[in-house]
Structure formats: C-alpha cells, structure tokens
Design a protein around this motif. Structure first.
Motif, PDB file in Angstrom:
ATOM      1  N   THR A 139       0.847  -1.190   0.000  1.00 39.45           N
ATOM      2  CA  THR A 139       0.000   0.000   0.000  1.00 39.45           C
ATOM      3  C   THR A 139       0.879   1.234   0.000  1.00 39.45           C
ATOM      4  O   THR A 139       2.093   1.145   0.035  1.00 39.45           O
ATOM      5  N   GLY A 140       0.249   2.395  -0.052  1.00 36.10           N
ATOM      6  CA  GLY A 140       1.003   3.628  -0.248  1.00 36.10           C
ATOM      7  C   GLY A 140       1.223   3.807  -1.732  1.00 36.10           C
ATOM      8  O   GLY A 140       0.293   3.726  -2.534  1.00 36.10           O
ATOM      9  N   ASP A 141       2.465   4.053  -2.141  1.00 33.91           N
ATOM     10  CA  ASP A 141       2.779   4.114  -3.562  1.00 33.91           C
ATOM     11  C   ASP A 141       2.642   2.727  -4.163  1.00 33.91           C
ATOM     12  O   ASP A 141       2.942   1.714  -3.517  1.00 33.91           O
ATOM     13  N   SER A 142       2.195   2.657  -5.413  1.00 34.94           N
ATOM     14  CA  SER A 142       2.091   1.355  -6.058  1.00 34.94           C
ATOM     15  C   SER A 142       3.483   0.815  -6.358  1.00 34.94           C
ATOM     16  O   SER A 142       4.432   1.557  -6.575  1.00 34.94           O
ATOM     17  N   ALA A 143       3.598  -0.500  -6.352  1.00 32.79           N
ATOM     18  CA  ALA A 143       4.885  -1.163  -6.531  1.00 32.79           C
ATOM     19  C   ALA A 143       5.204  -1.302  -8.022  1.00 32.79           C
ATOM     20  O   ALA A 143       4.372  -1.036  -8.895  1.00 32.79           O
ATOM     21  N   HIS A 144       6.426  -1.757  -8.319  1.00 30.79           N
ATOM     22  CA  HIS A 144       6.876  -1.918  -9.696  1.00 30.79           C
ATOM     23  C   HIS A 144       6.888  -3.382 -10.100  1.00 30.79           C
ATOM     24  O   HIS A 144       7.313  -4.249  -9.332  1.00 30.79           O
ATOM     25  N   TYR A 145       6.475  -3.641 -11.325  1.00 30.34           N
ATOM     26  CA  TYR A 145       6.384  -5.006 -11.841  1.00 30.34           C
ATOM     27  C   TYR A 145       7.731  -5.721 -11.784  1.00 30.34           C
ATOM     28  O   TYR A 145       7.798  -6.932 -11.527  1.00 30.34           O
ATOM     29  N   GLY A 182      -6.960  -1.850  -6.042  1.00 25.43           N
ATOM     30  CA  GLY A 182      -6.167  -3.056  -5.845  1.00 25.43           C
ATOM     31  C   GLY A 182      -5.987  -3.830  -7.128  1.00 25.43           C
ATOM     32  O   GLY A 182      -6.954  -4.088  -7.855  1.00 25.43           O
ATOM     33  N   GLN A 183      -4.734  -4.184  -7.408  1.00 28.49           N
ATOM     34  CA  GLN A 183      -4.408  -4.979  -8.575  1.00 28.49           C
ATOM     35  C   GLN A 183      -3.701  -6.247  -8.117  1.00 28.49           C
ATOM     36  O   GLN A 183      -2.776  -6.196  -7.307  1.00 28.49           O
ATOM     37  N   ARG A 199       1.727  -0.160 -14.532  1.00 25.33           N
ATOM     38  CA  ARG A 199       1.086   0.945 -13.809  1.00 25.33           C
ATOM     39  C   ARG A 199      -0.411   0.759 -13.599  1.00 25.33           C
ATOM     40  O   ARG A 199      -1.100   1.687 -13.158  1.00 25.33           O
ATOM     41  N   CYS A 200      -0.954  -0.415 -13.889  1.00 20.55           N
ATOM     42  CA  CYS A 200      -2.372  -0.649 -13.614  1.00 20.55           C
ATOM     43  C   CYS A 200      -2.564  -0.891 -12.126  1.00 20.55           C
ATOM     44  O   CYS A 200      -1.884  -1.738 -11.529  1.00 20.55           O
ATOM     45  N   VAL A 201      -3.479  -0.135 -11.503  1.00 20.85           N
ATOM     46  CA  VAL A 201      -3.791  -0.334 -10.087  1.00 20.85           C
ATOM     47  C   VAL A 201      -5.189  -0.920  -9.914  1.00 20.85           C
ATOM     48  O   VAL A 201      -5.725  -0.970  -8.805  1.00 20.85           O
ATOM     49  N   GLY A 202      -5.786  -1.357 -11.005  1.00 19.26           N
ATOM     50  CA  GLY A 202      -7.061  -2.054 -10.944  1.00 19.26           C
ATOM     51  C   GLY A 202      -8.260  -1.132 -10.817  1.00 19.26           C
ATOM     52  O   GLY A 202      -8.215   0.048 -11.176  1.00 19.26           O
ATOM     53  N   LYS A 203      -9.320  -1.688 -10.285  1.00 23.01           N
ATOM     54  CA  LYS A 203     -10.577  -0.963 -10.128  1.00 23.01           C
ATOM     55  C   LYS A 203     -10.741  -0.505  -8.675  1.00 23.01           C
ATOM     56  O   LYS A 203     -10.126  -1.055  -7.767  1.00 23.01           O
ATOM     57  N   PRO A 204     -11.592   0.502  -8.445  1.00 22.92           N
ATOM     58  CA  PRO A 204     -11.824   0.953  -7.066  1.00 22.92           C
ATOM     59  C   PRO A 204     -12.472  -0.141  -6.222  1.00 22.92           C
ATOM     60  O   PRO A 204     -13.263  -0.945  -6.731  1.00 22.92           O
ATOM     61  N   HIS A 258      -1.875   4.378 -12.653  1.00 29.05           N
ATOM     62  CA  HIS A 258      -1.211   5.413 -11.865  1.00 29.05           C
ATOM     63  C   HIS A 258       0.066   5.829 -12.586  1.00 29.05           C
ATOM     64  O   HIS A 258       0.992   5.027 -12.729  1.00 29.05           O
ATOM     65  N   LEU A 259       0.146   7.086 -13.022  1.00 31.29           N
ATOM     66  CA  LEU A 259       1.261   7.527 -13.855  1.00 31.29           C
ATOM     67  C   LEU A 259       2.283   8.371 -13.116  1.00 31.29           C
ATOM     68  O   LEU A 259       3.473   8.333 -13.448  1.00 31.29           O
TER      69      LEU A 259
END
Length: 568
Positions: A305-311, A363-364, A375-380, A448-449
């Motif tokens: 959580t927080g910033d999204s992670a990198h693939y 959440g992705q 950079r996909c963080v999924g749906k709300p 998230h860009l």
C-alpha cells in the motif's frame, strides 16, 4: 508461538462488521468483547538475543489491554485530557501502538511521529500540531530545542521508559473509561512522508478510519495456519490499518520494528508468515539479489500500500511461496478446498492508498500466471462511492486521457489538522484529490502515472516518471536494482528533461552511467517512452536519499542535480 488458535470465530467477525459503535478509537475493546480466544497470544514483538537468534514474544488481547491501562494511568496522572494532542516519538514496532491505545482510551489524540524524521523537521511539525506533551525514546534534543524557545514548550517532555516503568497500582483512571467516541472524533494524527515537502498532519476520525475495512472481517485470509508479518511503520496509517484488522481478527501478527532486509529475513524464517504487508521499500530489498526462499516458503499473499509497486520487483516475489487452492482472488477467505493441491507461487495485491484515503482504495492482483500491465492499479474497491479522472475544473475527462485522480468515499480523511486552507486545496467538485495523475481505460481499470509534483514538463509535453521507472526496473533488471526518475531543467527554452538516479545490481556495480543510460534508452524507445537525458549512479546510501517511511526523496534529488543540464 502458541498452538491454540487466536483467530476469532466467523460469527464474531460477522458481528463486528455491523457493530455501530466500533471505530478506530475502540477496536481493542470490541475485539476483547467478541473473541473467546482473548487470552491467546496473537501480536508478536521480536528481538535478537546474545547468540544472534530471533526471539518472538507473544501478546494476547488481555495483555495489550493491561499495558494500555498502565500507560493510560500515566498520561491521566500527567494531565492529558480528551481532545488534546500528544506527540509520540518512539521506535517502530509494538510500542507506538500501545501509546495509541492508551491515548485514545482517554479520548486524547496521539500525534504519532516516525522517529527517523529529521530532528528540525520534527520540532516544526510538533509545534504546528500544538502538542500538550511529548513522549520520546530519547527526548534530549527535543528538550534542548524547547529551551531555546520556552514559550512553545509543551507541558511535559518525557522519557518513554518512564511510562514503561510507571507503578500504576495506585494510579487512577477517569470515571468513564475507556472514552466513548463520537463518530467524528479525531483519534490520531498521522504525518505524511515529507517526500514533497514539510510533512502534513492528516486527521484520522473514529468511524472514518474503520469505514471500508468491514469486509476484511470475512474476506481477509484468517485460517488457523495464517500468519501476518506487518512491515509497515506503525506510526503510519498503513501500519495502524493492518494492526486494526489483525486485532479484530485475532490474526497472529509479528509487528516489525525495522523494514531492512537484514532484519526482516531472519524474522521471516522464525515466524513463517503466510502474508506480508509492507510499503514498496522492503519489497524492493526482498526482490533484490538472492530471493528469501526459506522465509517466504509459506507466503501466499503480499500486500502493498502507499505508492504502487513496480512489476520488476513484483514478478520476482510471486515466484515464492504457494497459494491454497481456495485463495484465488484478493481478500477471499480460503474455503472448502483443503483437499486440492496448492498452486505454485504467491499473489501480490498492489494497493494504491494513502493516509488521506483512509486505506488502499484500488487493488491490482499479480500472480505468476499474470500478464504484465504496467502501472495498472485495478478498479476501485467497494468502499469508493465514485472514482474519476478529472480536469483542473473538476470535470471528468474521457477514458484514456490523463488527469487528476479523485475519489468520493466515506474512508477519506476529515482533513489536515489546524490547516483548513490546505484541506480545501485537495477538494474539487465533491472529490478528494489524491495528489496523483492517472488515466482510466474502457474497462474501468485505473493506471497510476505520477504524483502531480513529479511530472516532467518537457518542451514537447508532460512526461510521467513512473512508467519510465517501470521500464528501467523490469527491462534493465540485469543492471538496475532500484531507481528514481526526476525532471531537470535544461538550457533556456528546452523545458525539463528526464534524469535517473540508479542503484545498480551487485553484479553490475562496475557499470558506468553511460552504459546504464544506453541500455535504458534502448528499452524506453522500445516501449515508446521518452529517453533519459542523463543517469547518476548511487554508489552510497546518501546518493539515494530516503524519507522516514523509506520513500525516495525526489525533491532532494531535484535540488541536488538542479543545474546539471543547464551548464550553470
């Protein structure tokens, strides 16, 4: 660890979901009321003995309540009353949570401060909050700072060990105890990471901080074998959120005091978690070099959580562990699939959230079977009433267009302490602006860009730093261990240019900046992204500055390299 399960029965968890008075200010009491296993240890602290072995110490719900009451007696004896903010500057782990419990039980407002915060910034922050007292592991420098300006000195500045040693036998508590919170009562102040400037003081309210977490009572994995390792700073909303969930579930949880791999991996081997919750920083370390195969052997889920992670980091972690056959979707309780073989690898739930959002609102899920989707963080999540990508006037932009990410949700913060003007800058057309730039696709997925303050304004238009970082970490993984991309001004009239500060893989430490730039720009061109104008290799920790929560301080990097491309 005890062999008896500490996990609350399903019926008790369902009761908690609909309890109208439950909130962030009294969740310990509600857990005590419904969990018949209240005497079984579930919250584990850790230390290393003189032989270098990890020692785990378990605390039950009853243990936590007894410690809370002792601390609360000290605070009450020192004049702390409902509604008053108190600064808590103690080392990470279980200790800040005990102070949180004690102060909220009195109706006071703990201002939890990460003790890694720079000292001068800490003093300014505590002054802004207007704390009536401060408790710290080492209050020497704080006391000295207030001697220089005694007019702003709080009523007390106390050593945390004084509270731990307090003889509470004859001390009193208020007549009404624990305090009965109204839904809107502020129960904690959480400072931001300071990555974009002076830390902001986010208010958490009693009901607001519980809103959205109710479904976790039946969906968060909580089988008899489950173990959570919480690597979040517990002075932060993320750590508090996961501990709230664990306490209500009775989920065995080791509360970590350090996020560095050198500390984390031995505790993983001793505790054998099935779930690990962290900010991205620890996941970067765990995914670097030799994977922690032994410690992560039972892990089925990683929660970020927080910033999204990198693939580039996620794809290595999901190779570890194994998933029960019933655990296929995020937040799904393993069900009647015990006789089916486990699936190889784990799942990574990447949640985009912040203290202001109250929890991860997107959440992705990535598994070993997932295809890459940068950079996909999924749906709300369902707590979100509405999420949208907005223009500067608050109007929704078409799918595929980049804009300001806004959310409408009961989980959002009431605002910033003592700063309604700042609160107003994050409100637009009924939405709370998260501070991020995003786009939505036709299927309703969000991408998230960048943070709004980190956009690179080139002569040909905006360039976003996070997709560039994604390519460096995934497609240049043989060279790049970690990186931070910033915008630097070029010569007059040329706008900003992307520039990367890079930490190298151990086996690539002899590489030059020119070699990294060449490899990076080849990969970026293949991805259709803007190339780098330069690269700097971070050879020592000071070259890659981190904030108290482990986030890279891009503002410091921009200042450090401000004139590099201008020739001045």
């Amino acid at each position: 660890m005890s062999e008896q399960s500490s996990i609350a029965p399903l019926a008790a968890r369902q009761q908690l979901m609909t309890e109208p008075t439950l909130g962030a200010g009294n969740f310990l009491d509600h857990a005590l009321a419904v969990n018949p296993h209240r005497a079984v240890p579930f919250a584990y602290s850790h230390h290393t003995d003189h032989r270098g072995a990890v020692v785990l110490r378990g605390h039950s719900l009853l243990d936590l309540a007894a410690l809370r009451d002792r601390y609360a007696k000290w605070y009450w004896a020192n004049g702390v009353r409902p509604g008053e903010p108190v600064g808590v500057v103690v080392g990470e782990g279980l200790e800040p949570l005990l102070h949180f419990f004690a102060l909220t039980a009195l109706g006071a407002v703990p201002a939890l401060v990460n003790d890694a915060m720079r000292h001068d910034v800490m003093v300014r922050y505590l002054d802004h909050v207007g704390v009536v007292g401060i408790v710290a592991d080492d209050p020497t420098r704080l006391a000295a700072a207030y001697r220089e300006d005694p007019r702003s000195r709080p009523r007390f500045i106390a050593l945390a060990a004084e509270i731990q040693a307090f003889d509470a036998e004859s001390a009193a508590l208020p007549e009404v105890y624990p305090y009965r919170h109204a839904a809107e009562d502020v129960v904690a102040l959480i400072h931001s990471s300071g990555t974009t400037g002076t830390p902001k003081s986010t208010m958490l309210a009693h009901r607001q901080f519980w809103d959205g977490k109710q479904p976790r009572m039946v969906r968060f994995p909580a089988e008899s074998y489950d173990r959570l390792m919480s690597l979040m700073p517990h002075t932060h909303a993320g750590g508090l959120s996961y501990f709230l969930t664990a306490t209500l579930l009775g989920l065995p949880t080791v509360v970590m005091s350090d996020w560095r791999r050198v500390t984390v991996e031995p505790v993983m081997r001793a505790f054998r978690p099935t779930m690990v919750a962290s900010f991205p920083r620890t996941f970067v370390e765990l995914a670097t070099g030799e994977l922690p195969v032994e410690g992560a052997a039972r892990v089925h889920s990683w929660f970020n959580t927080g910033d999204s992670a990198h693939y580039g980091h996620i794809r290595r972690l999901v190779r570890l562990g194994e998933r029960p056959a019933g655990l296929i979707k995020p937040w799904l309780l393993p069900s009647e699939a015990a006789d089916q073989p486990a699936l190889a690898g784990s799942q990574f739930i990447d949640g985009l959230g912040s203290s202001e959002m109250g929890m991860a609102l997107f959440g992705q899920v990535t598994t070993v079977e997932s295809t890459r989707n940068d950079r996909c963080v999924g749906k709300p999540l369902e707590v979100v009433t509405r999420a949208a990508v907005l223009d500067e006037d608050g109007a929704e932009v078409p799918d595929g267009t980049v804009g300001l990410l806004g959310v409408i949700t009961p989980s959002r913060t009431p605002g910033y302490w003592n700063n309604p003007k700042l609160t107003g800058t994050f409100e637009l057309a009924g939405y709370w602006l998260t501070g991020d730039l995003a786009r939505r696709d036709a299927d309703g997925n969000f991408y998230h860009l960048d943070r709004t303050v980190d956009v690179i304004d080139t002569a040909s238009g905006p360039v976003y730093s996070l997709p560039i970082e994604e390519v460096l970490l995934a497609d240049c993984a043989e060279l790049v261990q970690d990186c931070s991309v910033i915008g630097l001004p070029g010569a007059a009239g040329t706008g900003q240019h992307p520039f990367a500060v890079v930490r190298l893989q151990a086996e690539a430490e002899q590489c030059t900046a020119e070699e990294v730039q060449e490899a990076a720009n080849k990969a970026l061109a293949g991805a259709g992204l803007t190339g780098l104008a330069g690269v700097s290799i971070a050879r020592i920790p000071a070259d890659f500055p981190l904030g108290p929560t482990g986030k890279v301080l891009k503002r410091e990097l921009r200042t450090r390299f401000a004139t590099l491309l201008t020739g001045r």
